[in-house]
Write a protein that holds these residues in place. Structure first.
Motif, mmCIF file in Angstrom:
data_model
loop_
_atom_site.group_PDB
_atom_site.id
_atom_site.type_symbol
_atom_site.label_atom_id
_atom_site.label_comp_id
_atom_site.label_asym_id
_atom_site.label_seq_id
_atom_site.Cartn_x
_atom_site.Cartn_y
_atom_site.Cartn_z
ATOM 1 N N GLU A 133 2.266 2.670 -3.555
ATOM 2 C CA GLU A 133 1.180 2.949 -4.512
ATOM 3 C C GLU A 133 1.533 4.156 -5.601
ATOM 4 O O GLU A 133 1.535 3.852 -6.914
ATOM 5 N N THR A 176 -1.621 0.351 -12.752
ATOM 6 C CA THR A 176 -2.735 0.817 -11.756
ATOM 7 C C THR A 176 -3.794 -0.374 -11.586
ATOM 8 O O THR A 176 -3.672 -1.340 -11.992
ATOM 9 N N LYS A 194 0.835 -1.253 -0.080
ATOM 10 C CA LYS A 194 -0.040 -0.054 -0.092
ATOM 11 C C LYS A 194 0.892 1.225 0.093
ATOM 12 O O LYS A 194 0.339 2.242 -0.642
#
Length: 91
Positions: free
Chosen positions: A26, A35, A23
């Motif tokens: 990103e 993505t 996370k």
């Protein structure tokens, strides 16, 4: 814009620790044209992970995935062994 697909299968020591690291990266993935990540866990082994992602630029994504930065990030996040990385184009 057509997007290719990136599938990564990997084994991790601790899913929760790995997920926190994933996370946190990103923006790095977005910068590499990766993505729409979807993370799945094996029902029989919660540390066996599959990630499905869209890719805008395969060359850019390959370069990022093979970088020293990425190798270090995988080691620090607890990835065990070498992940299986596959690109696929829409048919």
């Amino acid at each position: 814009m057509n997007k290719d697909n990136l599938t990564i299968q990997l084994k991790v020591k601790d899913f929760n620790a790995w997920r926190t690291s994933y996370k946190g990266r990103e923006q790095n993935r977005v910068s590499a044209g990766i993505t729409n990540g979807r993370v799945y866990r094996n029902a029989d082994d919660q540390n066996d992970v599959v990630i499905l992602q869209d890719v805008a630029d395969v060359v850019k994504a390959r370069t990022w995935l093979s970088s020293a930065e990425m190798k270090t990030a995988m080691e620090k996040s607890g990835v065990v062994g070498s992940p299986s990385i596959r690109f696929a184009a829409a048919a």
